[in-house]
Design a protein around this motif. Structure first.
Motif, short mmCIF file in Angstrom:
data_model
loop_
_atom_site.label_atom_id
_atom_site.label_comp_id
_atom_site.label_asym_id
_atom_site.label_seq_id
_atom_site.Cartn_x
_atom_site.Cartn_y
_atom_site.Cartn_z
N LEU A 57 0.84 -1.21 0.00
CA LEU A 57 0.00 0.00 0.00
C LEU A 57 0.88 1.25 0.00
O LEU A 57 0.67 2.18 -0.79
CB LEU A 57 -0.92 0.00 1.23
CG LEU A 57 -2.04 -1.04 1.23
CD1 LEU A 57 -2.71 -1.11 2.60
CD2 LEU A 57 -3.08 -0.72 0.15
N LEU A 58 1.87 1.27 0.88
CA LEU A 58 2.73 2.46 0.97
C LEU A 58 3.54 2.64 -0.31
O LEU A 58 3.67 3.75 -0.83
CB LEU A 58 3.67 2.34 2.18
CG LEU A 58 2.97 2.48 3.54
CD1 LEU A 58 3.89 2.04 4.67
CD2 LEU A 58 2.54 3.93 3.77
N PHE A 59 4.04 1.54 -0.84
CA PHE A 59 4.84 1.61 -2.08
C PHE A 59 3.98 2.14 -3.22
O PHE A 59 4.39 3.02 -3.98
CB PHE A 59 5.38 0.22 -2.42
CG PHE A 59 6.27 0.20 -3.63
CD1 PHE A 59 7.62 0.48 -3.52
CD2 PHE A 59 5.76 -0.10 -4.88
CE1 PHE A 59 8.45 0.47 -4.64
CE2 PHE A 59 6.57 -0.12 -6.01
CZ PHE A 59 7.93 0.17 -5.89
N ALA A 60 2.75 1.62 -3.31
CA ALA A 60 1.86 2.04 -4.41
C ALA A 60 1.45 3.51 -4.25
O ALA A 60 1.37 4.25 -5.22
CB ALA A 60 0.63 1.14 -4.45
N ILE A 61 1.19 3.92 -3.00
CA ILE A 61 0.80 5.31 -2.76
C ILE A 61 1.96 6.25 -3.10
O ILE A 61 1.80 7.24 -3.82
CB ILE A 61 0.38 5.51 -1.28
CG1 ILE A 61 -0.92 4.76 -0.98
CG2 ILE A 61 0.23 6.99 -0.95
CD1 ILE A 61 -1.27 4.68 0.51
N MET A 62 3.15 5.92 -2.60
CA MET A 62 4.28 6.85 -2.74
C MET A 62 4.81 6.93 -4.16
O MET A 62 5.39 7.93 -4.56
CB MET A 62 5.40 6.44 -1.77
CG MET A 62 5.04 6.71 -0.32
SD MET A 62 6.22 6.02 0.85
CE MET A 62 7.62 7.10 0.65
N ASN A 63 4.61 5.85 -4.93
CA ASN A 63 5.16 5.84 -6.29
C ASN A 63 4.09 5.92 -7.36
O ASN A 63 4.31 5.52 -8.50
CB ASN A 63 5.99 4.56 -6.49
CG ASN A 63 7.21 4.55 -5.59
OD1 ASN A 63 8.06 5.42 -5.69
ND2 ASN A 63 7.26 3.59 -4.67
N ARG A 64 2.92 6.45 -7.01
CA ARG A 64 1.80 6.33 -7.97
C ARG A 64 1.97 7.18 -9.23
O ARG A 64 1.31 6.93 -10.22
CB ARG A 64 0.47 6.62 -7.29
CG ARG A 64 0.26 8.01 -6.75
CD ARG A 64 -1.08 8.01 -6.02
NE ARG A 64 -1.49 9.32 -5.57
CZ ARG A 64 -1.29 9.80 -4.35
NH1 ARG A 64 -0.66 9.07 -3.46
NH2 ARG A 64 -1.73 10.99 -4.01
N ASP A 65 2.86 8.16 -9.19
CA ASP A 65 3.09 8.94 -10.41
C ASP A 65 4.02 8.22 -11.38
O ASP A 65 4.12 8.58 -12.54
CB ASP A 65 3.73 10.30 -10.06
CG ASP A 65 2.70 11.20 -9.40
OD1 ASP A 65 1.50 10.89 -9.51
OD2 ASP A 65 3.12 12.19 -8.77
N LEU A 66 4.70 7.20 -10.90
CA LEU A 66 5.75 6.58 -11.71
C LEU A 66 5.26 5.41 -12.57
O LEU A 66 5.86 5.09 -13.59
CB LEU A 66 6.88 6.05 -10.81
CG LEU A 66 7.64 7.06 -9.97
CD1 LEU A 66 8.71 6.36 -9.15
CD2 LEU A 66 8.28 8.10 -10.88
N TYR A 67 4.18 4.77 -12.14
CA TYR A 67 3.82 3.51 -12.80
C TYR A 67 2.36 3.45 -13.22
O TYR A 67 1.49 4.01 -12.56
CB TYR A 67 4.09 2.32 -11.86
CG TYR A 67 5.49 2.27 -11.31
CD1 TYR A 67 6.58 2.07 -12.14
CD2 TYR A 67 5.72 2.45 -9.94
CE1 TYR A 67 7.87 2.03 -11.64
CE2 TYR A 67 7.01 2.42 -9.44
CZ TYR A 67 8.07 2.20 -10.28
OH TYR A 67 9.33 2.17 -9.78
N ASP A 68 2.12 2.68 -14.29
CA ASP A 68 0.74 2.37 -14.69
C ASP A 68 0.30 1.12 -13.92
O ASP A 68 1.13 0.30 -13.53
CB ASP A 68 0.67 2.05 -16.18
CG ASP A 68 0.92 3.30 -17.00
OD1 ASP A 68 0.58 4.39 -16.50
OD2 ASP A 68 1.48 3.17 -18.10
N TYR A 69 -1.00 0.97 -13.76
CA TYR A 69 -1.48 -0.16 -12.95
C TYR A 69 -1.45 -1.51 -13.69
O TYR A 69 -1.53 -2.55 -13.08
CB TYR A 69 -2.86 0.16 -12.37
CG TYR A 69 -2.71 1.25 -11.34
CD1 TYR A 69 -2.32 0.96 -10.04
CD2 TYR A 69 -2.84 2.59 -11.71
CE1 TYR A 69 -2.10 1.98 -9.12
CE2 TYR A 69 -2.62 3.60 -10.80
CZ TYR A 69 -2.25 3.29 -9.51
OH TYR A 69 -2.00 4.30 -8.60
N ASP A 70 -1.29 -1.45 -15.03
CA ASP A 70 -1.17 -2.73 -15.76
C ASP A 70 0.30 -3.10 -16.00
O ASP A 70 0.61 -4.13 -16.57
CB ASP A 70 -1.95 -2.68 -17.09
CG ASP A 70 -1.54 -1.47 -17.92
OD1 ASP A 70 -0.67 -0.70 -17.44
OD2 ASP A 70 -2.09 -1.29 -19.01
#
Ligand code: A3P
Length: 296
Positions: A57-70
């Motif tokens: 959760l923390l990784f996804a929140i903090m890096n959400r500008d960097l990656y697409d969800y697919d």
């Protein structure tokens, strides 16, 4: 932590008998860790509190500008490789620091945290889990990763050890009390959150988590459903069915290699009802009541 600023790392094989190769050594903070920065985030848990889940959760929140969800790293990389443990990372990388890491996890008790974490102003996210569920999860985990030469750990024996406070990171209840007090003293720095709350109302609690670490969801992101995308990506169902988490291995220490799947069992609340006797429940509840008396 010693008075001279050194940290003694000593992980004993006696703790549940499941650590295959003990690590021992004395390392200086300078050797083992970059200075914590105000923007860093430390996830702190007792083992089996949902560390793996909160790492994602923390990784996804903090890096959400960097990656697409697919095409996200969490789809192909075990959470413990994305967010290392301070303890093992520190030892393995003593001579090869990666100052870019701003999210780390640890099982260390509050009193053992390096000074730089305490004075830097960085955020600490502490995850609490009902000790009855935590214990059952720990017992399963211990048997799963236990050396093949050792006999199966009997539930009753493991329970005795747990109640006596024998656990990685020290006694469960003291661990909780340390971080609970810190969260009262420094509410802007230490978030005390619960596995059960995240299970019961993930929308609310992931929002709180993002706000606390300084990554709140914007209105645009809310309209795009980013919060839900993160929850879906990090759900038990999604993570436990990924190829990397079904068949991969993770190195968590000098010679400790574990199957990724050992971090995913059921991901449910109150599974203890299937394992603990009435006497065990009474005993663990009594210890909890006694130890948490001062928090009431
Ligand atoms: P159970 O053994 O009760 O299923 P840790 O990550 O601290 O080692 O904790 C492991 C526990 O968290 C295990 O609990 C595991 O199944 C559960 N878990 C792992 N990923 C999860 C997720 N995405 N959502 C909820 N629980 C999860």
């Amino acid at each position: 932590k010693r008075k001279d600023g050194q940290v003694k790392i000593s992980i004993s094989t006696k703790v549940f008998g499941f650590l295959i190769n003990p690590l021992e050594g004395v390392i200086t903070l300078q050797q083992c860790f970059k200075e914590a920065q105000p923007t860093d985030v430390f996830l702190v848990t007792c083992p089996k509190s949902g560390t793996t889940w909160f790492k994602t959760l923390l990784f996804a929140i903090m890096n959400r500008d960097l990656y697409d969800y697919d095409d996200h790293p969490l789809l192909t990389t075990n959470p413990h490789a994305c967010v290392p443990f301070f303890e093992t990372y520190a030892i393995e990388n003593a001579t090869n620091l990666r100052p870019d890491l701003s999210l780390l996890a640890t099982h260390m008790p509050y009193t053992c945290l390096p000074d730089s974490i305490l004075v830097s102003g960085c955020r600490i996210v502490y995850v609490y889990r009902d000790p009855k569920d935590l214990f059952v999860s720990l017992w399963h985990f211990a048997n799963k990763i236990r050396s093949k030469e050792l006999p199966t750990l009997i539930l009753g024996e493991a329970f005795e050890q747990f109640c006596r406070g024998v656990s990685i990171g020290g006694p469960f209840w003291d661990h909780v009390v340390g971080y609970w007090k810190a969260s009262i003293e420094w509410p802007d720095r230490v978030l005390f959150t619960k596995y059960e709350d995240m299970k019961n109302d993930p929308q609310l609690h992931v929002k709180k988590l993002a706000q606390f670490i300084g990554y709140p969801f914007s209105i645009k992101e809310e309209n795009e459903g980013i919060r839900q995308k993160i929850l879906d990506l990090c759900s038990f169902e999604s993570l436990s069915n990924l190829e990397v988490n079904k068949n991969g291995l993770i190195r968590l220490g000098q010679d400790m290699v574990l199957e990724n799947k050992s971090f995913f069992r059921q991901g449910k609340i109150q599974d203890w009802k299937n394992y603990l006797t009435t006497e065990m429940v009474e005993r663990i509840d009594e210890i909890t009541k006694h130890k948490f008396k001062e928090l009431a």
